[in-house]
Design an enzyme around this catalytic site. Structure first.
Site, PDB file in Angstrom:
ATOM      1  N   GLU A 176       0.822  -1.220   0.000  1.00  0.00           N
ATOM      2  CA  GLU A 176       0.000   0.000   0.000  1.00  0.00           C
ATOM      3  C   GLU A 176       0.849   1.260   0.000  1.00  0.00           C
ATOM      4  O   GLU A 176       1.285   1.720   1.056  1.00  0.00           O
ATOM      5  CB  GLU A 176      -0.945   0.023   1.220  1.00  0.00           C
ATOM      6  CG  GLU A 176      -1.826   1.269   1.236  1.00  0.00           C
ATOM      7  CD  GLU A 176      -2.761   1.363   2.441  1.00  0.00           C
ATOM      8  OE1 GLU A 176      -2.640   0.550   3.368  1.00  0.00           O
ATOM      9  OE2 GLU A 176      -3.602   2.268   2.443  1.00  0.00           O
ATOM     10  N   LYS A 221      -2.469  -2.080  -3.124  1.00  0.00           N
ATOM     11  CA  LYS A 221      -3.531  -1.237  -2.547  1.00  0.00           C
ATOM     12  C   LYS A 221      -3.169   0.221  -2.768  1.00  0.00           C
ATOM     13  O   LYS A 221      -2.491   0.842  -1.943  1.00  0.00           O
ATOM     14  CB  LYS A 221      -3.692  -1.535  -1.050  1.00  0.00           C
ATOM     15  CG  LYS A 221      -4.696  -0.641  -0.336  1.00  0.00           C
ATOM     16  CD  LYS A 221      -5.114  -1.199   1.009  1.00  0.00           C
ATOM     17  CE  LYS A 221      -5.999  -0.222   1.741  1.00  0.00           C
ATOM     18  NZ  LYS A 221      -6.700  -0.829   2.883  1.00  0.00           N
ATOM     19  N   SER A 262      -9.780   4.099   0.420  1.00  0.00           N
ATOM     20  CA  SER A 262     -10.755   5.160   0.110  1.00  0.00           C
ATOM     21  C   SER A 262     -10.187   6.548   0.369  1.00  0.00           C
ATOM     22  O   SER A 262     -10.596   7.507  -0.294  1.00  0.00           O
ATOM     23  CB  SER A 262     -12.077   4.945   0.843  1.00  0.00           C
ATOM     24  OG  SER A 262     -11.934   4.889   2.245  1.00  0.00           O
ATOM     25  N   GLY A 264     -10.391   9.124   2.372  1.00  0.00           N
ATOM     26  CA  GLY A 264     -11.109  10.361   2.712  1.00  0.00           C
ATOM     27  C   GLY A 264     -12.224  10.702   1.740  1.00  0.00           C
ATOM     28  O   GLY A 264     -12.914  11.713   1.910  1.00  0.00           O
ATOM     29  N   SER A 290     -10.603  -2.008  -0.826  1.00  0.00           N
ATOM     30  CA  SER A 290     -10.060  -2.399   0.480  1.00  0.00           C
ATOM     31  C   SER A 290     -10.245  -1.181   1.376  1.00  0.00           C
ATOM     32  O   SER A 290      -9.294  -0.548   1.812  1.00  0.00           O
ATOM     33  CB  SER A 290      -8.577  -2.767   0.359  1.00  0.00           C
ATOM     34  OG  SER A 290      -8.041  -3.014   1.649  1.00  0.00           O
ATOM     35  N   ARG A 293     -12.623   3.722   5.969  1.00  0.00           N
ATOM     36  CA  ARG A 293     -13.693   4.673   6.250  1.00  0.00           C
ATOM     37  C   ARG A 293     -14.901   4.507   5.327  1.00  0.00           C
ATOM     38  O   ARG A 293     -16.048   4.587   5.774  1.00  0.00           O
ATOM     39  CB  ARG A 293     -13.149   6.106   6.146  1.00  0.00           C
ATOM     40  CG  ARG A 293     -12.286   6.484   7.326  1.00  0.00           C
ATOM     41  CD  ARG A 293     -11.416   7.692   7.030  1.00  0.00           C
ATOM     42  NE  ARG A 293     -10.321   7.374   6.119  1.00  0.00           N
ATOM     43  CZ  ARG A 293      -9.430   8.252   5.669  1.00  0.00           C
ATOM     44  NH1 ARG A 293      -9.529   9.516   6.030  1.00  0.00           N
ATOM     45  NH2 ARG A 293      -8.454   7.882   4.867  1.00  0.00           N
TER      46      ARG A 293
HETATM   47  P1  13P Z   1      -9.289   4.216   4.128  1.00  0.00           P
HETATM   48  O1  13P Z   1     -10.124   3.426   3.137  1.00  0.00           O
HETATM   49  O2  13P Z   1     -10.108   4.806   5.253  1.00  0.00           O
HETATM   50  O3  13P Z   1      -8.386   5.200   3.456  1.00  0.00           O
HETATM   51  O4  13P Z   1      -8.356   3.165   4.874  1.00  0.00           O
HETATM   52  C1  13P Z   1      -7.786   2.138   4.166  1.00  0.00           C
HETATM   53  C2  13P Z   1      -6.535   1.714   4.816  1.00  0.00           C
HETATM   54  O5  13P Z   1      -6.348   0.549   5.116  1.00  0.00           O
HETATM   55  C3  13P Z   1      -5.493   2.731   5.065  1.00  0.00           C
HETATM   56  O6  13P Z   1      -4.288   2.099   5.388  1.00  0.00           O
END
Ligand code: 13P
Length: 340
Positions: A176, A221, A262, A264, A290, A293
């Protein structure tokens, strides 16, 4: 197919995506602050049990759940370990293994994510507890003279070492690299996000190759290509086109799946953007969600920390998971979303 590849494909099975429920103790406190709830080991347990007990969502729309160290060791109120609850619903357990983004020396507030020391031993333990996959998040900030080359390279190298250690342990790495939309000042354009995301992903795949990571045994991710949250607004079609262009230019077709964070976006934006990408033709990889929020926000608000709201909160979570499942098939529509 190797076991790693098999698990990676399972995570992006058609119509399914990943629930990111790996908020660290600090982050979940911030989420609970929005509903005026004190964060304690019990309240964190109750919240996660509300989510994982939403069987309709877990069985039909969620392939795997990313957990935090405390959570992977927790059990529901009746003593059933969370890992067993997930397994009973055919969901894979994942574990966040980085220890957070720390200041990068001489780089004006930019960060590099830590957690490599002792990671081999921690992965062995998580594997025994039942983790099939892991997550590490590198953070790339956009601002004046940011990102620096140093922050992109340092984060890409750490992601690559993490991914190689995971595969050595038989655990699928979720890689990620997040180009932030909600960082300060957050007023950048979508063009800037596209340029920075392209440079970041190109460096990440370069470092993954150097580290010897099997590209068919991982999940990427990434962020979607969107403007900063305070930047000039764009259409869903533009997000979809620019995001796919960026991914096609940088992500090899052998990678089994891409599962977006996501970052934000509102729940509806995150669903609309994902769905639109599926309507732009055939894709070489699985493309799904994935979300943290954007899967949890409505359920968290409906729950409000109260036992009597658990069923309403689960209904909200099932709805959101279903909307994102439809989006991952290109079948989401605003009227379906609002009909609930
Ligand atoms: P968000 O979808 O809230 O950005 O979180 C995903 C996530 O795993 C951040 O590391």
């Amino acid at each position: 197919m190797s076991r790693l590849s098999d698990v990676a494909h399972q995570l992006v099975a058609p119509g399914k995506g990943i629930l990111a429920a790996d908020e660290s103790t600090g982050t979940i406190k911030k989420r609970f602050d929005t509903i005026g709830l004190e964060s304690t080991e019990t309240s964190r347990r109750d919240y996660r049990e509300m989510l994982f007990g939403a069987t309709e969502a877990m069985q039909n729309y969620i392939s795997g759940v990313i957990l935090f160290d405390e959570t992977i060791r927790q059990a529901g109120a009746d003593g059933t370990p969370f890992v067993e609850m997930l397994k009973a619903n055919n969901c894979l357990a994942g574990i966040k293994v980085d220890t957070g983004a720390k200041p990068l020396p001489f780089h004006n507030g930019e960060t590099v994510t830590e957690g490599l020391d002792g990671l081999r031993e921690r992965l062995a333990e998580y594997g025994k507890i039942g983790a099939a996959f892991a997550k590490w998040r590198g953070v790339i900030a956009i601002g004046e003279n940011k990102p620096s080359r140093a922050s992109i390279v340092a984060n890409a190298q750490a992601l690559a070492r993490y991914a190689a250690l995971c595969q050595e342990a038989g655990i699928v790495p979720i890689v990620e690299p997040e180009v932030l939309a909600d960082g300060a000042p957050g007023d950048h354009t979508i063009e800037t996000c596209e340029r920075v995301t392209t440079e970041t992903l190109a460096e990440v795949f370069e470092q993954l190759r150097i580290a010897g990571v099997e590209l068919d045994g991982m999940i990427l991710k990434p962020n979607m290509v969107i403007p900063g949250l305070n930047g000039p607004k764009v259409s869903v079609a533009e997000v979809a086109e620019r995001t796919l262009r960026t991914l096609k230019a940088t992500v090899p077709a052998i990678v089994p799946g891409i599962a977006f964070l996501s970052g934000g976006q509102t729940c509806e934006q995150a669903s609309a953007n994902l769905s639109a990408m599926h309507n732009l033709g055939d894709l070489p990889w699985g493309l799904t969600f994935s979300y943290g929020r954007a899967l949890q926000a409505e359920a968290l608000a409906a729950w409000g920390g109260k036992e009597e709201n658990v069923e309403a909160a689960r209904r909200a979570f099932v709805h959101r998971a279903k909307m994102n499942s439809l989006a991952s098939l290109g079948r989401w529509a605003a009227d379906l979303d609002r009909a609930a």
